[in-house]
Design an enzyme around this catalytic site. Structure first.
Site, PDB file in Angstrom:
ATOM      1  CG  ASP A 139      15.471  94.710  20.534  1.00 27.06           C
ATOM      2  OD1 ASP A 139      15.233  93.652  19.892  1.00 27.06           O
ATOM      3  OD2 ASP A 139      14.812  95.754  20.371  1.00 27.06           O
ATOM      4  CB  CYS A 142      15.754  95.523  16.940  1.00 25.06           C
ATOM      5  SG  CYS A 142      15.506  96.725  15.626  1.00 25.06           S
ATOM      6  CB  THR A 151      11.405  97.166  12.527  1.00 24.35           C
ATOM      7  OG1 THR A 151      12.148  98.140  13.281  1.00 24.35           O
ATOM      8  CG2 THR A 151       9.980  97.065  13.074  1.00 24.35           C
ATOM      9  CG  HIS A 182      25.626 100.804  -5.603  1.00 22.23           C
ATOM     10  ND1 HIS A 182      24.582 101.279  -6.373  1.00 22.23           N
ATOM     11  CD2 HIS A 182      26.254  99.872  -6.377  1.00 22.23           C
ATOM     12  CE1 HIS A 182      24.582 100.665  -7.547  1.00 22.23           C
ATOM     13  NE2 HIS A 182      25.581  99.800  -7.565  1.00 22.23           N
ATOM     14  CG  HIS A 205      29.132 102.870  -6.438  1.00 27.42           C
ATOM     15  ND1 HIS A 205      27.906 103.433  -6.693  1.00 27.42           N
ATOM     16  CD2 HIS A 205      29.281 101.853  -7.319  1.00 27.42           C
ATOM     17  CE1 HIS A 205      27.327 102.768  -7.687  1.00 27.42           C
ATOM     18  NE2 HIS A 205      28.137 101.814  -8.086  1.00 27.42           N
TER      19      HIS A 205
END
Ligand code: RB5
Length: 148
Positions: free
Chosen positions: A8, A65, A67, A98, A133
């Site tokens: 963004d 973005c 964060t 994992h 996993h």
């Protein structure tokens, strides 16, 4: 590798820098935008990149973005997506080993460019370990089939 990328307005600089580096390294990068001067709501970009990865057009996705949080929340709404928001290399490695994450998310306001480049390198170079996993990843994906 075929990689889909998007950002963004909070992360155009990192998206372009990382896109150019990955292309210079020989990766085939689909850039869904946005570009400088434009604005976008992160769910729209996350849905586009998520669709490219889930549909098999891209093997991996990178979403940036402010964060990385909004991108990861939105991308994880796309069936088939396992998006991980990370800010250090250990988690970038473990989300592949994992969790078999297929989209990497991080924030331009959170990590410096050197860390961002390290996250991308580790994410792209690390394989899923399978084994114990694999069943857990299958359980994650089975949740999708139980939703209305
Ligand atoms: C945009 O201001 C910001 O909300 C967005 O980039 C992101 O950080 C959301 O999670």
């Amino acid at each position: 590798m075929k990689i889909a990328m998007g950002c963004d307005h909070a992360a155009v600089e990192y998206k372009n820098q990382i896109r150019d580096l990955l292309r210079a390294q020989g990766h085939e990068v689909t850039d869904v935008g946005i570009e400088a001067g434009e604005k976008a709501d992160y769910p729209d970009i996350a849905e586009k990149v998520g669709g490219l990865v889930a549909g098999g057009t891209a093997e991996k996705g990178i979403l940036i973005c402010g964060t990385g949080v909004g991108m990861s929340i939105a991308a994880n709404k796309v069936n088939g997506i396992r998006a991980a928001v990370v800010s250090e290399a250990y988690s970038a490695k473990l989300c592949r080993q994992h969790n078999d994450a297929n989209i990497l998310c991080f924030g331009q306001r959170v990590v410096g460019i050197e860390v961002a480049l390290e996250l991308v390198k580790v994410f792209l170079e690390t394989e899923h370990e399978g084994g114990r996993h694999a069943g857990r990843v299958e359980k994650i994906m089975a949740i999708e089939g139980r939703q209305e």
